[in-house]
Structure formats: structure tokens, C-alpha cells
Design an enzyme around this catalytic site. Structure first.
Site, PDB file in Angstrom:
ATOM      1  N   CYS A   2      57.696  52.302  26.212  1.00 42.24           N
ATOM      2  CA  CYS A   2      58.625  52.480  25.082  1.00 42.24           C
ATOM      3  C   CYS A   2      58.855  54.573  25.969  1.00 42.24           C
ATOM      4  CB  CYS A   2      58.572  52.293  24.950  1.00 42.24           C
ATOM      5  SG  CYS A   2      57.738  50.951  24.510  1.00 42.24           S
ATOM      6  N   ARG A  27      62.864  54.227  31.278  1.00 46.09           N
ATOM      7  CA  ARG A  27      61.557  54.045  30.949  1.00 46.09           C
ATOM      8  C   ARG A  27      61.067  52.412  30.454  1.00 46.09           C
ATOM      9  NH1 ARG A  27      57.873  58.572  30.445  1.00 46.09           N
ATOM     10  NH2 ARG A  27      56.651  56.981  28.803  1.00 46.09           N
ATOM     11  N   TRP A  76      60.288  48.802  25.027  1.00 44.44           N
ATOM     12  CA  TRP A  76      59.958  47.380  25.936  1.00 44.44           C
ATOM     13  C   TRP A  76      59.042  46.472  25.328  1.00 44.44           C
ATOM     14  CZ3 TRP A  76      55.496  46.103  28.712  1.00 44.44           C
ATOM     15  CH2 TRP A  76      55.998  45.498  29.906  1.00 44.44           C
ATOM     16  N   ASN A 102      54.263  54.130  21.247  1.00 40.46           N
ATOM     17  CA  ASN A 102      54.184  53.270  22.747  1.00 40.46           C
ATOM     18  C   ASN A 102      53.047  52.946  22.415  1.00 40.46           C
ATOM     19  OD1 ASN A 102      57.253  53.905  22.948  1.00 40.46           O
ATOM     20  ND2 ASN A 102      56.431  56.180  23.841  1.00 40.46           N
ATOM     21  N   GLY A 103      52.440  51.443  23.065  1.00 40.65           N
ATOM     22  CA  GLY A 103      51.518  51.161  23.412  1.00 40.65           C
ATOM     23  C   GLY A 103      50.740  50.075  22.211  1.00 40.65           C
ATOM     24  N   GLU A 485      55.276  46.292  50.974  1.00 42.34           N
ATOM     25  CA  GLU A 485      56.307  47.330  49.436  1.00 42.34           C
ATOM     26  C   GLU A 485      57.659  46.876  49.862  1.00 42.34           C
ATOM     27  OE1 GLU A 485      56.141  48.859  47.390  1.00 42.34           O
ATOM     28  OE2 GLU A 485      57.326  50.702  47.493  1.00 42.34           O
ATOM     29  N   LYS A 489      59.978  45.810  46.522  1.00 44.49           N
ATOM     30  CA  LYS A 489      61.605  46.864  46.468  1.00 44.49           C
ATOM     31  C   LYS A 489      62.273  45.070  45.862  1.00 44.49           C
ATOM     32  CE  LYS A 489      60.226  49.587  45.001  1.00 44.49           C
ATOM     33  NZ  LYS A 489      59.035  50.344  45.696  1.00 44.49           N
ATOM     34  N   GLU A 492      62.223  42.999  42.752  1.00 42.46           N
ATOM     35  CA  GLU A 492      62.384  44.247  42.105  1.00 42.46           C
ATOM     36  C   GLU A 492      63.722  44.398  41.974  1.00 42.46           C
ATOM     37  OE1 GLU A 492      59.898  47.332  43.106  1.00 42.46           O
ATOM     38  OE2 GLU A 492      59.232  47.236  40.757  1.00 42.46           O
ATOM     39  N   HIS A 508      48.825  30.226  58.995  1.00 45.41           N
ATOM     40  CA  HIS A 508      47.880  29.550  58.457  1.00 45.41           C
ATOM     41  C   HIS A 508      48.198  29.618  56.698  1.00 45.41           C
ATOM     42  CE1 HIS A 508      44.529  30.943  60.902  1.00 45.41           C
ATOM     43  NE2 HIS A 508      45.482  32.179  60.896  1.00 45.41           N
ATOM     44  N   LYS A 607      59.083  51.869  34.023  1.00 44.28           N
ATOM     45  CA  LYS A 607      58.775  52.825  35.179  1.00 44.28           C
ATOM     46  C   LYS A 607      57.631  53.477  34.791  1.00 44.28           C
ATOM     47  CE  LYS A 607      60.037  55.707  38.113  1.00 44.28           C
ATOM     48  NZ  LYS A 607      59.717  55.180  39.364  1.00 44.28           N
TER      49      LYS A 607
HETATM   50  C1  F6R Z   1      57.515  49.732  42.384  1.00 42.19           C
HETATM   51  C2  F6R Z   1      57.139  50.579  40.991  1.00 42.19           C
HETATM   52  C3  F6R Z   1      55.683  49.909  40.388  1.00 42.19           C
HETATM   53  C4  F6R Z   1      54.400  50.734  40.095  1.00 42.19           C
HETATM   54  C5  F6R Z   1      52.792  50.355  39.601  1.00 42.19           C
HETATM   55  C6  F6R Z   1      52.614  51.878  39.380  1.00 42.19           C
HETATM   56  O1  F6R Z   1      58.763  49.831  42.340  1.00 42.19           O
HETATM   57  O2  F6R Z   1      57.278  51.474  40.403  1.00 42.19           O
HETATM   58  O3  F6R Z   1      55.120  48.470  41.530  1.00 42.19           O
HETATM   59  O4  F6R Z   1      54.035  51.411  41.691  1.00 42.19           O
HETATM   60  O5  F6R Z   1      53.690  50.014  38.150  1.00 42.19           O
HETATM   61  O6  F6R Z   1      52.733  52.881  38.485  1.00 42.19           O
HETATM   62  P1  F6R Z   1      52.485  54.692  38.882  1.00 42.19           P
HETATM   63  O7  F6R Z   1      52.743  54.199  40.297  1.00 42.19           O
HETATM   64  O8  F6R Z   1      53.189  55.836  37.959  1.00 42.19           O
HETATM   65  O9  F6R Z   1      51.355  54.407  38.662  1.00 42.19           O
END
Ligand code: F6R
Length: 612
Positions: A2, A27, A76, A102-103, A485, A489, A492, A508, A607
Site C-alpha cells: 500500500c 505499489r 492492496w 500498511n501491514g 524468470e 515475467k 505476471e 521427467h 511492487k
Molecule cells: C517479479 C517481482 C517480484 C519481486 C519479489 C521480491 O517481477 O518483481 O517477484 O522480485 O517480490 O521483491 P524485492 O526484490 O523488492 O525483494
């Protein structure tokens, strides 16, 4: 997660807060709200949806919605679905106090039950409203807003970044943090509070980072901070260095596309002043005081989440193969709860773009408490992980606004390569060998730029596969994390199901999925295991799967095996992931654009994940 922004000063707070909320929207963003204090009452406007929905709602209020004290929030959802009622701010029972939060308040149910017995009624399903009511009760006992907040926080379990306003004390904001970032912005005759500097950077660059367990009282002319037990704390005012242009789209359709295209520059920034090409060596100021511990480490443990965990997996290959240090990689969320056997002699690297991820921070504390040396590889300057680490390296990717991480990932890989080279040299690698690696690292920004010059083939691929339901991504060695990765991507931002696998593992199990509709993206650089990956490609072809190969520019054999080929320059094996991920970032971006999804703010994601 948030977003929080608050203002006290001579100006109308409403446009300042709404603008700040827009900058924080990345965020977390299922609803937004604002509270202002004016003429002895608090007025709240809130709305499910985007900040723009809130702006429109307030816009229809004939300009009457104005004040010099206020706070806003983007939510969020954790407790209670995202609707108008559950959106923050929330009131206490008498509507004299309002909070944004937040939290997660873990023991909110017990407190709610007690308050219900005492006659309270609640309108929302949130834990935050319970905290608002508890603060209201404490105010009745103490007659002081900051004391009420402190007393209430002493009763709760959980995490918070909290801002509180009250009609009782309309000349101040009270803020508190534990596990959720909060900064004070120090202006000239006005002050701010925010969960992220980007919300207030237009107004001030002078900030104070609150620590866990600190409470702040903010007025127009200043601030004071204290612990929950009311012991005064001393703070240092620091300067935020990033520019406003770095948090704007700069002509690109999306932040994600801008951030993908920034990578030649951000990778260069990660190396600037650190890579010494002629010496074949690396200097990292944030690690110099722990060099002995690093060189003599019994083992290195890397913990992180999501994309940062994928970077850690590549780091494991680099550190073991080049620096010859035993390395393990573990999800921070698992590490923290398995009572890990770590202690002196172990070095932990915590990788985090935001530096605020709750699980990664908890892993740091767990290991630090057991005597290990904890080092951060972090993007956001001044973030919790950066501050609580024994040392570390900033990746200097600049603000990453797109929720799907791109440039932070390649910068993390670059920093891991630098750390590896530095340790390898310290452990006896010759200068000549060091120079070979350093020269290669130095070429990476221009090689990334070359990949980004022409994206037509990736766009064509995106059109071809935009309606596909499933994707498989395969890679081996240090390109297995690239497959993970790439798949992440795609999931997501396009909501297409995708899985990353080590290429040889396919037989497997996942091979059962392959038919003529299944695209299989294979990362197949010309390295020592090229022929092995080619065998895996043949296994897919034998089942009529559709091969998309990420291959080197000079690989003339691949065309006969793959339906589509995306070319990348060659590099030294363990640096390959830094190049190979770029087309996969672009592929997911263009598929998402074709499908019309919200690229920068994909559904359900936030984020910075500051809750468990
Ligand atoms: C994927 C993504 C998330 C972050 C994860 C860790 O695109 O952004 O998987 O990598 O939430 O976040 P950080 O790096 O901020 O600890």
C-alpha cells in the site's frame, strides 16, 4: 504494497496528496482514499479502483474539499475485499481520529472481540479499523494523540506503517513504523510523511527514515521521534538523490518498456567506479570491511524472493564456478521459518530491489541474530534491508516503477558478477584471467543495447502467440534461472500460464504437456552444454512442440531446429543470463500489450511485498 502520503503545512493538501497517491499507485492499488482535517472535523473520501476514480469523486465536490492537513492511501487488500468501505482511511468510534495503515495486525480479531463487547461497532472487514478504534480508546485514557498511538501499538502484534490524524490535535500528524517503510519529508514551513520518497520528491528531497518501533510527531514547523516506550530518538536528515524524470514515463507507453530500454545504462551504472578493467579487478566500498569474512566464508547463502531469487540462482553458478565458494540459494520465506543452521563463518547475501520485502528482511534478522554476516544487494537506497545489513552493494538501477521487475534483475546479476570477480581475484585468480572477465563485463551494456535496437522479431512472436494458453521455458546451467524468470515475467503481466524448467527435467514430467499448440522457449547459447540442450529441443520437436530459441548471433545450426529464433550476442558463459533475459522481458511485454492487459499494474500484484 500500500502507499501512504500525508501533508501538514500552509498549502491545500488535497492536490499534493492526490498527486503523491498517483506516484504511489504502482505499489498496490485496489482502492484509494484521503482524509482531511478542517473546521474541527475529519472528512474522508475513498473509493475502490484507481486513484483516478478517487480524483473524479473529489472533483465533483465543487472544490469544497480542501484543508492544510491530510493524508491519503492506496490499498492492496489483505483483510476484506477491495471495496469502498474497506478502503482506507478508517475512523475510530467517535470519528475524531482517522488512520491509514500498511501491514497486518495479526491479533486484530482478539482486540475486535474485546471492543465489540465494550459496545464498539465496525463498518469494515479490515484489521485497520480495529486499530483505529483501539487508538480512540487509548486517546480517552491519555488525552494525547501520540501517547494513544504508542499505547495502542504496545497492544498489537503485527506490522505497520501508520499515519494518524485527529480533530483533537489538528496541528499534527502522528506516524509509526514496524516492518513497513515510512519516511518523513522535511520541507520549508511544511512537512510530509510517505511510504516512498517518490510521493514527495516534487516538494522536498530532505528525508528522515523512521526505524522499526519508532513513532513520529510531525507539525508544520518540525518533527520529533520517540520509541513506543516514549524514549526520544535522534534522527539524521538525508538527501534523496534520484530525479523526478526517473519516475516518469519519458515518452514510453509503459514504465516497463522504459525500464527494459534503460538497461544498457543501468548495467553500466552498476559497474561505474567499481569495475577496474585494466587491473582485472573490482572494488566494492560497501564490502571492503568484510572482505576477510567473505574470502574465508565457510559458505555463502543467498536468500531473496521472486525475481531477486532468480538472480540469486545465477549468482550461485558464478560464485561456485568462478570464485570457488560453496553457495546455497533459498527462498527467504522458507529460510526464515526452518530454523536454519547458520552462524559465524556464514555469509548471507540478501537480494532485494525494494529492500523492504518482509520475508527477506525477516531472513536477514534471523541470520544476523545467529551470528552470520548479512550483506544486502539492494536497489532502493536507505531501505530497511540496506540499513540493517552489515554491509552490501547498491545496484543503482534507479527507481523501478513497473511492477514486473526488469532492470533491477540485470543490475542484480551485474553486481553478483562484480562480487564474484572481486572474490575470485582475492582468492588467487590471476590478473590476466581477471582482465578477461572484466573486459567482457565492460562490453555488456553495448551488447544489451544491440539486442534492444531491433525488436521486430519479438513483436512478431508476440502476435503469433498472443492467444496461447500455456508456455514452457527451458534452460540449463545458469540459464535455467533465465527460464524461470522468463516464465515469471509472462505470467505476471499477460496472465498466461508459463513454467520454467531445467531443460533436462522436461522428460521427467512436463513433456506430457507438449503438443502442436505448445510453445517451448529454449535458452540455448553456444556454451559447453549446447549439444545437451539441442537434444532437449529434439525431444520437443519429436512431439511437434513449437520451438522458440534464444540463441547466439553466430549460431547457424539453430535455424533448422527452431521455428523462431531470437538472436543475442555471445558473452562469457556465466554472464549470459544478463543478455538472454532481455528478449524474454520484451516477449512478455509485447504479448501483454497484444492482450491489452495492464502492463505496469498487473492484477493482484504489488511492487513491494511488505506483508508475509
Ligand atoms: C517479479 C517481482 C517480484 C519481486 C519479489 C521480491 O517481477 O518483481 O517477484 O522480485 O517480490 O521483491 P524485492 O526484490 O523488492 O525483494
Amino acid at each position: 504494497m500500500c502507499g501512504i502520503v500525508g501533508y501538514i503545512g500552509p498549502r491545500n493538501c488535497v492536490p499534493i496528496i492526490l498527486e503523491g497517491l498517483k506516484r504511489l499507485e504502482y505499489r498496490g492499488y485496489d482502492s484509494a482514499g484521503i482524509a482531511i482535517v478542517n473546521n474541527g472535523r475529519i472528512t474522508i473520501e475513498k473509493r475502490a479502483g484507481k486513484v483516478i476514480d478517487l480524483v473524479n469523486k473529489i472533483g465533483s465536490n465543487n472544490g469544497k474539499f480542501a484543508a492544510t492537513l491530510g493524508m491519503g492511501h492506496t490499498r492492496w487488500a489483505t483483510h476484506g475485499e477491495p471495496n469502498d468501505v474497506n478502503a482506507h482511511p478508517h475512523f475510530d468510534l467517535d470519528k475524531e481520529i482517522s488512520i491509514i495503515h500498511n501491514g497486518i495486525i495479526e491479533n486484530y480479531q482478539a482486540i475486535k472481540t474485546k471492543l465489540l463487547r465494550e459496545g464498539h461497532t465496525f463498518v469494515s472487514a479490515t484489521d485497520t479499523e480495529v486499530l483505529a478504534h483501539l487508538i480512540g480508546e487509548m486517546y480517552k485514557k491519555t488525552g494525547s494523540l501520540s501517547a494513544a498511538v504508542r499505547y495502542a501499538l504496545a497492544e498489537i502484534e503485527g506490522t505497520y506503517g501508520l499515519v494518524v490524524l485527529s480533530t483533537h490535535e489538528p496541528d499534527k500528524i502522528v506516524a509509526a513504523r514496524k516492518g513497513s517503510p515510512l519516511i518523513l519529508g522535511i520541507g520549508d514551513g511544511e512537512n510530509f510523511v510517505a511510504s516512498d520518497a517518490s510521493a514527495i520528491i516534487e516538494h522536498t528531497r530532505q528525508v528522515v527514515y523512521l526505524e522499526d518501533g519508532e513513532v513520529a510527531e510531525i507539525t508544520t514547523s518540525g518533527f520529533r521521534t520517540m520509541t513506543i516506550d516514549d524514549v526520544a530518538t535522534q534522527k539524521v536528515i538525508q538527501e534523496v538523490t534520484f530525479e523526478l524524470s526517473q519516475i516518469e514515463r519519458g515518452g514510453y507507453d509503459h514504465f516497463m518498456l522504459k525500464e527494459i530500454h534503460e538497461q544498457p545504462e543501468t548495467i553500466r551504472n552498476a559497474m561505474r567506479g567499481r569495475l577496474m578493467v585494466e587491473e582485472g579487478d573490482v572494488k566494492l566500498g560497501g564490502l571492503s570491511h568484510v572482505m576477510d569474512k567473505l574470502v574465508n566464508a565457510r559458505r555463502i547463502i543467498i536468500t531473496a524472493c521472486g525475481t531477486s531469487w532468480h538472480a540469486g540462482l545465477v549468482g550461485e553458478y558464478m560464485l561456485e564456478q568462478i570464485a570457488k565458494i560453496p553457495t546455497e540459494v533459498e527462498y527467504a520465506s522458507e529460510f526464515r521459518y526452518r530454523n536454519p543452521i547458520v552462524g559465524e563463518g556464514d555469509v548471507l547475501f540478501l537480494i532485494s530491489q525494494s529492500g523492504e520485502t518482509a520475508d527477506t528482511l525477516a531472513a536477514l534478522r534471523e541470520a544476523k541474530g545467529k551470528g552470520a554476516t548479512v550483506l544486502g544487494i539492494v536497489n532502493v537506497v536507505g531501505s530497511s534491508i540496506a540499513r540493517e545489513s552489515d554491509g552490501g552493494v547498491y545496484v543503482h538501477a534507479g527507481p523501478e516503477i513497473g511492477v514486473a521487475s526488469t532492470k533491477a534483475f540485470t543490475s542484480q546479476l551485474t553486481v553478483l558478477a562484480l562480487i564474484t570477480l572481486m572474490l575470485a581475484r582475492a582468492k588467487g585468480m590471476s590478473k590476466a584471467d581477471g582482465q578477461v572477465l572484466a573486459r567482457e563485463l565492460d562490453t555488456l551494456p553495448s551488447k544489451v543495447a544491440r539486442i534492444l535496437e531491433d525488436t521486430t522479431s519479438v513483436r512478431a512472436l508476440a502476435r503469433e502467440f498472443k492467444n496461447t494458453k500455456n508456455f514452457l521455458y527451458l534452460g540449463r546451467g545458469s540459464n535455467f534461472p533465465v527460464a524461470l524468470e522468463g516464465a515469471l515475467k509472462l505470467k505476471e503481466i499477460s496472465y498466461i500460464h508459463a513454467e520454467g524448467y531445467p531443460a533436462a527435467e522436461m522428460k521427467h514430467g512436463p513433456i506430457a504437456l507438449i503438443d502442436e499448440n505448445m510453445p517451448v522457449v529454449v535458452v540455448v547459447p553456444r556454451d559447453g552444454i549446447y549439444d545437451k540442450v539441442v537434444s532437449n529441443i529434439q525431444e520437443v520437436r519429436a512431439r511437434r512442440g513449437r520451438i522458440v530459441a534464444v540463441a547466439n548471433e553466430d549460431d547457424n545450426d539453430i535455424d533448422s531446429m527452431a521455428e523462431f529464433v531470437i538472436r543475442v550476442p555471445r558473452t562469457y558463459g556465466f554472464f549470459g543470463p544478463i543478455l538472454n533475459i532481455i528478449p524474454l522481458q520484451l516477449l512478455s511485454y509485447y504479448i501483454a500489450v497484444e492482450r491489452g492487459t495492464n502492463v505496469d499494474q498487473p492484477r493482484n500484484l504489488a511492487k513491494s511485498v511488505t506483508v508475509e
